[in-house]
Design an enzyme around this catalytic site. Sequence first.
Site, PDB file in Angstrom:
ATOM      1  N   ASP A 112       0.861  -1.180   0.000  1.00 27.19           N
ATOM      2  CA  ASP A 112       0.000   0.000   0.000  1.00 27.19           C
ATOM      3  C   ASP A 112       0.905   1.241   0.000  1.00 27.19           C
ATOM      4  O   ASP A 112       1.586   1.523   0.992  1.00 27.19           O
ATOM      5  CB  ASP A 112      -0.908   0.014   1.226  1.00 27.19           C
ATOM      6  N   LYS A 175      -6.830   3.365  -3.464  1.00 26.79           N
ATOM      7  CA  LYS A 175      -7.208   3.380  -2.049  1.00 26.79           C
ATOM      8  C   LYS A 175      -7.447   4.816  -1.630  1.00 26.79           C
ATOM      9  O   LYS A 175      -6.673   5.711  -1.989  1.00 26.79           O
ATOM     10  CB  LYS A 175      -6.088   2.735  -1.221  1.00 26.79           C
ATOM     11  N   LYS A 207     -10.049   0.181  -2.609  1.00 27.28           N
ATOM     12  CA  LYS A 207      -9.969  -0.028  -1.166  1.00 27.28           C
ATOM     13  C   LYS A 207     -10.439   1.243  -0.466  1.00 27.28           C
ATOM     14  O   LYS A 207      -9.873   2.317  -0.664  1.00 27.28           O
ATOM     15  CB  LYS A 207      -8.543  -0.387  -0.740  1.00 27.28           C
TER      16      LYS A 207
END
Length: 265
Positions: A112, A175, A207
């Site tokens: 991430d 995300k 996400k």
Amino acid sequence: MNAPDSAAIASADLANLARRTLPLLDLTSLNEQDTPVCIRSLCERAATRFGKVAAVCVYPEHVHGARVHLAAIGSPEIRVATVVNFPDGSADPERIKRETWRAVSAGAEEIDLVIPWRSLLAGDSVAVSAAVDAARTACISLPLKVILETGELKDPALIRHAGQLAIDAGADFLKTSTGKVPINATPDAARVLCELIREQARPVGLKIAGGVRRTEDAGAYLAIIEHTLGAAFIHPARCRFGSSALLDDLQNVLSGQRQQARGGY
């Protein structure tokens, strides 16, 4: 608005919603004070009596320990994700590359990455592309989730631009947030990203992270996602929630301790 309004889903079957959400969860602990004991506890929480989460997300120094403990409790299929360039989002691609290499070497299965969103606010799109490219190069074929920090970008057009830059540089997921800023995931940002993902020629996941604490929160986002991208998108390979608190509420719903939506936030 930080959280969706629960009124639209107040009459929904919370138990079914909780069962649908639990396998999408990246159970997260990204605290400076995290210890190996904290991470072992996180891993044990990830394998619930109602099912297992998709992943645990921890700082790079805890990746190896998380993988060892998940294997020890018979849950090696729960993936171990980690963060790089987190939470500040620097514009140094060499730093990003080094951090990603180290994370991969430690056994991370998903990365991430925080983009240099301050650079983007200043008009520097190249910095974003360079950051994502650096992580993409270092993590090779591992899933790369790119954190846009949508609450700081604010402008829907800029959020969309950031997402497209990330996709063009190799992002597998978009995300929303780090969870470390005042405004994190919002329904409006989710809609922008869903619409962008729908237009892509290749599969890209989403996400939602930051402020998703209740089953109703997750349900409102799932409604947005399903409306734009279809029910088939709601699968761990494409759809995730990043949270440390959501799991407790999901389990309370599934155990019967919460049977209806509560008003207010």
